[in-house]
Design a protein around this motif. Structure first.
Motif, mmCIF file in Angstrom:
data_model
loop_
_atom_site.group_PDB
_atom_site.id
_atom_site.type_symbol
_atom_site.label_atom_id
_atom_site.label_comp_id
_atom_site.label_asym_id
_atom_site.label_seq_id
_atom_site.Cartn_x
_atom_site.Cartn_y
_atom_site.Cartn_z
ATOM 1 N N LEU A 1 0.827 -1.206 0.000
ATOM 2 C CA LEU A 1 0.000 0.000 0.000
ATOM 3 C C LEU A 1 0.864 1.259 0.000
ATOM 4 N N ILE A 2 0.744 2.048 -1.041
ATOM 5 C CA ILE A 2 1.470 3.321 -1.090
ATOM 6 C C ILE A 2 0.981 4.218 0.055
ATOM 7 N N SER A 3 -0.315 4.156 0.332
ATOM 8 C CA SER A 3 -0.885 4.939 1.446
ATOM 9 C C SER A 3 -0.135 4.678 2.752
ATOM 10 N N HIS A 4 0.237 3.432 2.998
ATOM 11 C CA HIS A 4 0.967 3.100 4.233
ATOM 12 C C HIS A 4 2.382 3.653 4.211
ATOM 13 N N LEU B 1 3.294 6.384 2.725
ATOM 14 C CA LEU B 1 3.176 7.824 2.975
ATOM 15 C C LEU B 1 2.911 8.110 4.454
ATOM 16 N N ALA B 2 2.181 7.223 5.103
ATOM 17 C CA ALA B 2 1.777 7.493 6.487
ATOM 18 C C ALA B 2 2.792 7.024 7.519
ATOM 19 N N THR C 1 7.018 7.528 -5.559
ATOM 20 C CA THR C 1 6.923 7.466 -4.100
ATOM 21 C C THR C 1 8.314 7.296 -3.485
ATOM 22 N N LEU D 1 10.319 10.643 -4.062
ATOM 23 C CA LEU D 1 9.831 11.795 -3.283
ATOM 24 C C LEU D 1 10.148 11.650 -1.801
ATOM 25 N N PHE D 2 10.167 10.403 -1.296
ATOM 26 C CA PHE D 2 10.333 10.199 0.144
ATOM 27 C C PHE D 2 11.727 9.708 0.524
ATOM 28 N N ARG E 1 7.635 5.986 12.256
ATOM 29 C CA ARG E 1 7.789 7.387 12.671
ATOM 30 C C ARG E 1 7.501 7.556 14.143
ATOM 31 N N CYS F 1 6.386 5.624 6.613
ATOM 32 C CA CYS F 1 7.776 5.401 6.229
ATOM 33 C C CYS F 1 8.718 6.503 6.701
ATOM 34 N N THR F 2 9.932 6.102 7.017
ATOM 35 C CA THR F 2 10.958 7.077 7.404
ATOM 36 C C THR F 2 11.943 7.264 6.250
#
Lengths: 117, 145
Positions: free
Chosen positions: A33-36, A38-39, A59, A62-63, A115, A41-42
């Motif tokens: 899940l990309i959503s996970h 984003l929410a 993804t 960017l992160f 996080r 990941c470090t």
């Protein structure tokens, strides 16, 4: 642990980023899940996934993720590989399943990407 | 929004709803600018969380949006103003896990109902206004100092 050690541990094929295997990795995120990502990941985390989507590379770039590992021999499409080459995102592919890959990395002391707060 | 006189950089962008091909391109452009301005990597990373979440919300749910990026010495402000269905119940939409995502969105790795709460959690200031049948506006600040 450096990325080249992870390549060895997972018996992985390096599809993109053979020149970037000295990246230092201490945390891992495992999710389709990309959503996970984003929410939770470090920065600098390694991302294990079975998801084959064009947004994977965006993804990761960017992160500031260190690399993407496609598990269970999921082969990224050519457009994913080209995007990863352009964005300088290392891409690996392993025959190990998500469960096996996580177990191997965990047994070597890698921590979950999480996080604070 | 920053005071007009303190803004050192201002640019607007357009996001096309439903276009996965170009999805993420506005966030990338914003990242490039923040890097050129030598903004700290940790701050850029936080700005990317909110920018990409907001951009993907437009791609997934709206027909289009205008994004205004304003950078002042103290903060990065991003305004996302979309044309779309709007959000009937904002408190519900802000609840982790609540989602109206379609199966296709979930198959692409999105739609877990974490986007808006994640923006709020990550931002230093967050405001959301929505009109059903018209659209949604997000104002998001990330402090630089």
């Amino acid at each position: 642990m450096q990325l080249h050690e992870i390549v060895k541990l997972l018996g992985a094929e390096v599809l993109v980023g053979a020149g970037d295997l000295d990246r230092e990795i201490s945390a891992v995120h495992a999710s389709d899940l990309i959503s996970h990502v984003l929410a939770t990941c470090t920065r600098g985390a390694l991302w294990l996934t079975g998801l084959l989507d064009s947004q994977i590379v965006n993804t990761a770039e960017l992160f500031d993720l260190s690399a993407v590992v496609f598990v269970a021999n999921r082969r990224p499409t050519q457009d994913i590989i080209e995007a990863a080459e352009m964005e300088n995102v290392p891409v690996l592919c392993t025959q190990y399943t998500m469960f096996e890959s996580c177990g191997l990395l965990y047994s070597k002391g890698l921590k979950p990407s999480r996080r604070c707060g | 929004m920053a005071n007009a006189e303190s803004v050192v950089f201002r640019k607007s962008y357009h996001i096309e709803g439903g276009n996965f091909q170009s999805a993420g391109s506005v966030s990338k452009k914003i990242k490039q600018i923040l890097k050129q301005l030598n903004i700290d990597g940790e701050i850029i990373w936080r700005a990317m969380i909110v920018a990409y979440e907001a951009e993907m919300n437009v791609v997934l749910y709206a027909s289009e949006a205008e994004v205004i990026l304003e950078i002042s010495p103290k903060k990065i402000c991003m305004i996302f103003k979309d044309k779309g269905p709007g959000i009937p119940d904002i408190p519900l939409a802000m609840t982790e896990g609540y989602s109206t995502a379609t199966r296709e969105m979930r198959e692409r790795g999105f739609g877990a109902g974490l986007g808006l709460p994640n923006i709020k959690k990550t931002a230093d200031n967050f405001d959301i206004q929505s009109t059903v049948g018209s659209g949604t506006q997000l104002i998001i600040d990330i402090n630089i100092f």
